[in-house]
Design an enzyme around this catalytic site. Structure first.
Site, short mmCIF file in Angstrom:
data_model
loop_
_atom_site.label_atom_id
_atom_site.label_comp_id
_atom_site.label_asym_id
_atom_site.label_seq_id
_atom_site.Cartn_x
_atom_site.Cartn_y
_atom_site.Cartn_z
N TYR A 1 -12.39 -83.03 -17.42
CA TYR A 1 -11.78 -83.59 -18.62
C TYR A 1 -10.28 -83.84 -18.39
O TYR A 1 -9.66 -83.18 -17.56
CB TYR A 1 -11.94 -82.63 -19.79
N SER B 1 -20.64 -84.61 -13.78
CA SER B 1 -20.76 -84.07 -15.13
C SER B 1 -19.82 -82.89 -15.31
O SER B 1 -19.26 -82.37 -14.35
CB SER B 1 -22.19 -83.59 -15.37
N LYS B 2 -19.71 -82.48 -16.57
CA LYS B 2 -18.88 -81.33 -16.92
C LYS B 2 -19.37 -80.11 -16.12
O LYS B 2 -18.59 -79.30 -15.66
CB LYS B 2 -19.06 -81.11 -18.42
N ARG B 3 -20.69 -80.03 -16.00
CA ARG B 3 -21.27 -78.87 -15.29
C ARG B 3 -20.87 -78.86 -13.81
O ARG B 3 -20.65 -77.81 -13.23
CB ARG B 3 -22.79 -78.88 -15.43
#
Ligand code: GLU
Length: 508
Positions: free
Chosen positions: A273, A261-263
């Site tokens: 990204y 995830s982004k986290r």
């Protein structure tokens, strides 16, 4: 393969930045389309107004441009099946939803959001489906005239699919093989919302049909939705035209536990990204691979290897090679762990393999951002070719090249001072005068003179090389020191030796 022209699509919802898993989905679609001389369509699935984020569509297009995965048809390029933004196709979907209602495969539901919320609170594991639908406010539970009255009175309503209570649905997934689902497990998904917009489930089926999509490749997270889509294909009478499916495995956290995830990126210090994404509302900037200094070729290569290989140990592929070798059947069905060190390895390999000329604009910009004007093309290209093996990320070129344009500001004196002797001072004095007499200034000749002189003075050339490097560069890094001197040129090399000498041999 049938003889129909291959048509695939990437169908992002413009809700934020583009995760590397999304780019991998684009890549696999693209490779497949190009391999079979088909079309690659970009369709923007923007029917969820609540999640719509301004700027996200342009950002996605920019990411695809950066990667060089250019759609044949898209909201920008247009195409035979335009429009390619679902919000602009709103009028199309109602007809199909109504058709399903009239056939008994879907129904109107008038429950208010508050009523649904109450049910969710009061009934454990509440699902709007066969177990409860008869006790709720919809066209299956109400009398025909009541339904008509509500519709005539403009009562807000949605249209839901009527999932069969007890059927097994089978389909073939190109990665997973035969997959089956029990329909009773799924709720009656909303197909058309109260605002007249279709949900993803209806829109994806209608558009894949109308846009003549032959293969639908998407993330594994959509697998649970597949039975609903399959039923819709069947109910709408389009089963024969249904695309072949492949659900791509997840990209996992480095430890293999769950989806990356982004986290995780923020926690572990790497981008998730494709490109920097700025959230206008919060002002948060999520870093991207591009801005960190990845080459698009390397980014695509590493993404291709997350869950696919060509059956050999080969790991480096150009886009053309990937097109030639790719097959959906060779995509693994289990998740692929993301390893940032490996990602950087791919980038280093690609930098190493790139021609100086192809990197020059990027490198010029990196130097320019730090105030170095690298105007001479030819010189810059030779420098890039000289140091590229030492760079993992593009910004590394600054460290590796700045000393060609600026004299060192600091010297790692500790590396040479303890072993400094007067004889070494003498050596460099003679070396300067030798250099001054030279006509040419080529690395092998410089090396030879340096070594002869050392021998003449009874010194070990190896012990003089590090000081020479520190004088030219400031630190213990960089390519072969005579290559550096040759590219610095005669005057500058002499100047640097002269400047550094007193530092090494200061008056006590
Ligand atoms: N709009 C969906 C998404 O955001 C597309 C899924 C599909 O490709 O069917 O991922």
């Amino acid at each position: 393969m049938s003889d129909k022209k291959v048509r695939v699509r990437f169908a992002p919802s413009p809700t934020g930045g583009l995760h590397l898993g999304g780019v991998r989905t684009v890549l696999f679609n693209y490779l497949f389309a190009k391999k079979y001389k088909g079309d690659f369509v970009l369709r923007v699935e923007d029917t969820d107004q609540g999640r719509y984020v301004e700027g996200a569509e342009k950002y996605i297009m920019d990411c695809l441009n950066w990667c060089g995965l250019i759609p044949d048809e898209s909201p920008i390029a247009g195409g035979q099946y335009a429009p390619y933004r679902q919000s602009e196709r709103k009028a199309i979907y109602r007809e199909y939803a109504e058709r399903l209602v009239s056939q008994g495969h879907a129904y109107y539901a008038f429950d208010t959001p508050e009523e649904l919320e109450r049910n969710r609170k009061e009934i454990p594991n509440f699902q709007y489906g066969h177990a409860y639908r008869n006790g709720l406010r919809n066209s299956l539970s109400l009398k025909t005239h009541q339904v008509q009255q509500l519709l005539d009175g403009g009562e807000p309503h949605v249209i839901r699919i009527k999932m069969p209570e007890d059927e097994t649905i089978h389909f073939y997934d190109m990665i997973r093989g035969n997959v089956s689902f029990e329909t009773g497990q799924s709720d009656d998904k909303v197909l058309l919302k109260a605002d007249g917009m279709p949900t993803y489930h209806l829109a994806v089926v209608v558009d894949d049909y109308l846009m003549k999509i032959t293969h639908a490749f998407r993330g594994e997270e959509w697998l649970p939705s597949a039975p609903v889509h399959l039923l819709l294909w069947e109910y709408l009478g389009w089963k024969a035209d249904m695309p072949q499916w492949a659900h791509l495995p997840l990209i996992l956290k480095p430890d293999g536990h769950g989806k990356l995830s982004k986290r995780d990126g923020a926690r572990l210090g790497f981008p998730v990204y494709a490109m920097n994404w700025l959230d206008e509302k919060t002002g948060d900037l999520t870093p991207g691979f591009r801005e960190l200094g990845f080459l698009p070729e390397a980014f695509l290569n590493l993404l291709a290897m997350l869950g696919w290989n060509d059956g050999t140990d080969n790991e480096i592929f150009t886009l053309d090679e990937l097109i030639e070798k790719f097959s959906m059947e060779r995509v693994h069905n289990s998740g692929a762990k993301f390893d940032f060190e490996k990602a950087k390895w791919f980038n280093a390999e690609w930098i190493k393999r790139s021609e100086g000329g192809s990197l020059k604009s990027e490198v010029r910009k990196i130097l320019g951002d730090k105030g170095i004007v690298a105007s001479d093309d030819e010189y810059l290209i030779s420098l890039i070719d000289l140091v590229k093996e030492r760079c993992t990320l593009l910004p590394d070129f600054y460290h590796q090249l700045s000393y060609f344009y600026e004299q060192p500001k600091e010297y790692d004196l500790n590396a040479v001072k303890p072993k400094w002797t007067d004889a070494k001072t003498e050596f460099f004095k003679s070396f300067i005068s030798l250099l001054g007499k030279r006509e040419d200034f080529l690395a092998p000749d410089l090396e030879q003179s340096f070594k002869f002189l050392a021998e003449e003075k009874g010194l070990k050339a190896g012990e003089l090389m590090l000081p020479f490097r520190i004088m030219l560069v400031g630190g213990k890094f960089g390519p072969h020191v005579f290559d550096i001197a040759a590219l610095l040129g005669k005057e500058e090399t002499i100047k640097r030796i002269e400047k550094a000498q007193p530092l090494l041999n200061p008056p006590l």
